[in-house]
Design a protein around this motif. Structure first.
Motif, PDB file in Angstrom:
ATOM      1  N   ASN A  24       0.835  -1.213   0.000  1.00 18.75           N
ATOM      2  CA  ASN A  24       0.000   0.000   0.000  1.00 18.75           C
ATOM      3  C   ASN A  24       0.866   1.257   0.000  1.00 18.75           C
ATOM      4  N   HIS A  64     -12.442   4.911   0.073  1.00 17.59           N
ATOM      5  CA  HIS A  64     -13.453   3.861   0.269  1.00 17.59           C
ATOM      6  C   HIS A  64     -13.206   3.146   1.590  1.00 17.59           C
ATOM      7  N   ASP A  68      -7.592  -1.532   4.724  1.00 17.17           N
ATOM      8  CA  ASP A  68      -6.229  -1.084   4.381  1.00 17.17           C
ATOM      9  C   ASP A  68      -6.190   0.387   3.969  1.00 17.17           C
ATOM     10  N   HIS A  69      -7.358   1.040   3.926  1.00 17.24           N
ATOM     11  CA  HIS A  69      -7.433   2.467   3.611  1.00 17.24           C
ATOM     12  C   HIS A  69      -7.926   3.296   4.794  1.00 17.24           C
ATOM     13  N   ASP A 148      -8.584   2.392  -5.060  1.00 16.41           N
ATOM     14  CA  ASP A 148      -8.438   1.074  -5.686  1.00 16.41           C
ATOM     15  C   ASP A 148      -9.294   0.936  -6.944  1.00 16.41           C
ATOM     16  N   HIS A 186      -2.007   1.110  -4.471  1.00 18.59           N
ATOM     17  CA  HIS A 186      -1.214  -0.125  -4.369  1.00 18.59           C
ATOM     18  C   HIS A 186      -0.117  -0.192  -5.416  1.00 18.59           C
TER      19      HIS A 186
HETATM   20 FE    FE Z   1      -6.780  -1.441  -1.070  1.00 21.48          FE
END
Ligand code: FE
Ligand code: ZN
Length: 274
Positions: A24, A64, A68-69, A148, A186
């Motif tokens: 990331n 979003h 992981d965000h 993403d 990413h």
């Molecule tokens: Fe992601």
């Protein structure tokens, strides 16, 4: 908007990558004093960055709801409270984002006055239902934070939306100025190119990009940002109108009709199994 920041007016902004997890990028928009973070999935790496650079965190932009965000938001809000910094968290109106102060939808504007920059919001359903992007239509270098949705040489998986939604979302991004710098979240570029070369093996620009990307990665460099111009040349998901890609899609799945959308749907499904 809450705004206790010093009203420094400068167009001298930097955009730096903070590495997080395996692949990331948390993007940091900075000037000499302030930082705004895009999609901080991990608070620890952000706090390290903020302290090493001696900056004040003033805003968080979220594309979003995936962890992981968003996973760093809570800890960063608490960190700012301890420091008595005024922080605004921006996120998509149609998703549940922790501690979100400002809920955004298509055509809303986010102004970060300390950086003298304004973002237009673009709705991009597909990867998730409420995914948004932040687009700054600057004079020389327009900037896009697209989470993403669009990756270099690829696109996000369709988790919550439909192929037509994702196709429409990518088409919106294709219509942005060609010189736009594309900041996705990413470092998937090498794996995406491997697939792209399978679908579009004779694409000269793609073959050259593969060489360039391998060199960048071998030297430990990020392949991001890309540009809209570059992606139009090399990204198969933006090139489904091309006959070569339509023929590849038909070889993979003989039911595929020669339409741009059908080709997109097929190669997205193909990539899921690649
Ligand atoms: Fe992601
Ligand atoms: Zn995601």
């Amino acid at each position: 908007m809450k705004s206790t920041e010093p009203s420094t007016q400068t167009s001298q902004i930097n955009i730096q990558a903070i590495n997080a997890f395996n692949d990331n990028y948390i993007w940091a928009i900075t000037n000499k004093e302030m930082v705004t973070l895009v999609d901080p999935g991990d608070a620890d790496v952000c706090i390290k960055f903020i302290e090493a650079e001696n900056l004040i965190l003033n805003a968080i932009l979220i594309t979003h709801h995936h962890a992981d965000h968003t996973g760093g938001i809570e800890a960063l809000v608490e960190y700012c409270q301890q420091k008595q910094w005024s922080l605004s968290v921006y996120g998509p109106a149609n998703e549940n984002i922790p501690r979100c102060d400002v809920q955004l939808k298509e055509n809303d504007t986010v102004t970060l006055s300390v950086f003298d920059i304004s973002f237009n919001i673009i709705d991009l359903p597909g990867h998730t239902a409420g995914h948004i992007a932040y687009f700054a239509d600057n004079d020389t270098t327009p900037i896009l934070f697209c989470g993403d949705t669009l990756f270099s040489a690829g696109c996000g998986r369709i988790f919550e939306g439909t192929p037509i939604q994702m196709f429409t979302s990518l088409s919106k991004l294709m219509n942005l100025p060609e010189q736009t710098h594309v900041y996705c979240t990413h470092e998937y570029t090498q794996a995406n190119i491997a697939f792209a070369l399978t679908v579009d093996p004779t694409n000269e620009a793609l073959i050259n990009y593969d060489v360039k990307v391998n060199e960048l990665r071998a030297n430990g460099h990020a392949t991001i940002p890309s540009t809209i111009k570059q992606e139009k040349q090399i990204n198969p998901f933006l090139r489904c109108h091309e006959q070569n890609i339509q023929i590849s899609a038909q070889k993979f799945s003989p039911d595929t009709t020669i339409s741009t959308l059908d080709t997109f749907t097929t190669i997205r499904r193909w990539k899921d199994q690649f």
